[in-house]
Design a protein around this motif. Sequence first.
Motif, short mmCIF file in Angstrom:
data_model
loop_
_atom_site.label_atom_id
_atom_site.label_comp_id
_atom_site.label_asym_id
_atom_site.label_seq_id
_atom_site.Cartn_x
_atom_site.Cartn_y
_atom_site.Cartn_z
N VAL A 268 0.74 -1.15 0.08
CA VAL A 268 0.14 0.04 0.02
C VAL A 268 0.79 1.31 -0.04
N THR A 269 0.26 2.28 -0.31
CA THR A 269 1.05 3.59 -0.30
C THR A 269 1.57 3.89 1.07
N GLY A 270 2.86 4.19 1.10
CA GLY A 270 3.58 4.43 2.40
C GLY A 270 4.36 3.30 2.96
N SER A 271 4.12 2.07 2.37
CA SER A 271 4.59 1.03 2.83
C SER A 271 6.20 0.66 2.71
N GLY A 272 6.90 1.53 1.82
CA GLY A 272 8.31 1.58 1.80
C GLY A 272 8.83 1.00 0.81
N LYS A 273 7.89 0.97 -0.45
CA LYS A 273 8.45 0.27 -1.93
C LYS A 273 9.56 1.02 -2.34
N THR A 274 9.47 2.53 -2.30
CA THR A 274 10.44 3.37 -3.00
C THR A 274 11.85 3.10 -2.24
N GLU A 275 11.86 2.82 -1.08
CA GLU A 275 13.00 2.67 -0.43
C GLU A 275 13.86 1.46 -0.84
N ILE A 276 12.96 0.53 -1.39
CA ILE A 276 13.53 -0.76 -1.85
C ILE A 276 14.13 -0.37 -3.20
N TYR A 277 13.38 0.27 -4.10
CA TYR A 277 14.00 0.79 -5.27
C TYR A 277 15.40 1.47 -5.19
N LEU A 278 15.48 2.38 -4.21
CA LEU A 278 16.44 3.35 -4.05
C LEU A 278 17.69 2.36 -3.68
N HIS A 279 17.50 1.61 -2.92
CA HIS A 279 18.54 0.63 -2.59
C HIS A 279 18.87 -0.38 -3.53
N LEU A 280 18.26 -0.83 -4.57
CA LEU A 280 18.56 -1.61 -5.45
C LEU A 280 19.37 -0.85 -6.63
N ILE A 281 18.77 0.43 -6.83
CA ILE A 281 19.46 1.32 -7.78
C ILE A 281 20.85 1.64 -7.41
N ALA A 282 21.16 1.65 -6.08
CA ALA A 282 22.44 2.03 -5.45
C ALA A 282 23.40 0.76 -5.67
N SER A 283 22.92 -0.47 -5.54
CA SER A 283 23.53 -1.47 -5.57
C SER A 283 24.00 -1.57 -7.44
N ALA A 284 23.01 -1.32 -8.20
CA ALA A 284 23.37 -1.33 -9.49
C ALA A 284 24.47 -0.25 -9.82
N ILE A 285 24.56 0.85 -9.35
CA ILE A 285 25.38 1.81 -9.82
C ILE A 285 26.77 1.77 -9.04
N ALA A 286 26.61 0.94 -8.01
CA ALA A 286 27.78 0.57 -7.37
C ALA A 286 28.58 -0.51 -8.23
N ARG A 287 28.03 -1.16 -9.18
CA ARG A 287 28.56 -2.27 -10.03
C ARG A 287 28.91 -1.68 -11.33
N GLY A 288 28.88 -0.16 -11.40
CA GLY A 288 28.82 0.34 -12.85
C GLY A 288 27.83 0.35 -13.85
N LEU A 289 26.71 -0.01 -13.36
CA LEU A 289 25.32 0.04 -14.10
C LEU A 289 24.61 1.12 -14.31
N GLN A 290 23.49 1.09 -15.14
CA GLN A 290 22.36 2.14 -14.95
C GLN A 290 21.17 1.75 -14.44
N ALA A 291 20.17 2.53 -14.34
CA ALA A 291 18.86 2.18 -14.00
C ALA A 291 17.72 3.23 -14.54
N LEU A 292 16.66 2.50 -14.97
CA LEU A 292 15.72 3.15 -15.68
C LEU A 292 14.46 3.08 -14.88
N VAL A 293 14.01 4.26 -14.54
CA VAL A 293 12.86 4.28 -13.41
C VAL A 293 11.76 4.73 -14.38
N LEU A 294 10.30 4.10 -14.52
CA LEU A 294 9.19 4.47 -15.17
C LEU A 294 7.97 4.88 -14.20
N ALA A 295 7.64 6.15 -14.27
CA ALA A 295 6.73 6.71 -13.47
C ALA A 295 5.32 6.50 -14.02
#
Length: 288
Positions: free
Chosen positions: A218-245
């Motif tokens: 549900v809204t406010g349950s912390g999904k975006t926090e998960i996206y941010l951590h996954l993207i941080a992991s990708a960037i640390a490996r030299g990759l990119q991330a595409l986020v669609l809104a």
Amino acid sequence: MRILRVALDVPLARLFDYALPQGLVAEVGDRVVAPFGARQRVGVVLERAAASDVPAGKLKAVAAVRDDAPRLPAEWLELMRFLAGYYQRPLGETVIASLPPRLRSTKPLPRDPSPCYRLTQAAPPPGDLRPGRKRALVEALQAGPHAAEALLDALGGKRAAARAALREMLRVRWLEACAPASGTRFVAPHELNAAQQAVCARIETAQGGFRPFLLHGVTGSGKTEIYLHLIASAIARGLQALVLAPEIGLTPQLEARFRHAFPEARVAVLHSALEESARTAAWLAAAR
């Protein structure tokens, strides 16, 4: 004779043959300026050929080859072919309409006054190149990103020739533009709870391949926090991330969160409500 088969934004389901004049270099995926009727149009080279069904006396030549943006990759051109067939539209309309408006203009793009470049994974080792400007550029950039002016100063000699080497290396994706200062620093808004950590761990097991995941909450349950951590992991490996809104109205809030979380990363925002110059800049940042 060198023949280019070019996709143009006209309501005709065919490619158009043009001669490539001596002194110009063009490959599949390049943008060209070509005469069509009484005007000049921007087209994209989709094929090369040694001969044409058009008589040599009637075959027109391209007026210019645009090297101010990266060459469009084969995967992108295949996507355009799929879309043209799926929507039953001429390939030229599909190809040109997919570019930001500024790249459809016959005028060259304005140059970035102080660009910074770094090597991509496609760049060959210096030892695989013959002595010359390209080899010198690869050697200089192995130490890390460099401003364009610093690279030109290091090469010495004729700056016009050095700039031409830089443009060619960008087109073939040996180089990419980057922010003058870049890093992988991640400012985590919150520590993940146990449930969020479990989700991240499960998704990260799919690294190196394609697997879809549906994250339900549900809204406010912390999904975006998960996206941010996954993207941080990708960037640390030299990759990119595409986020669609799903809505443009969500963009300002999301953009602010991403820029705060990744203060050293390049964040490119692209949607139809942006001004033309901003859309072009974002498209080029992603393409490079």
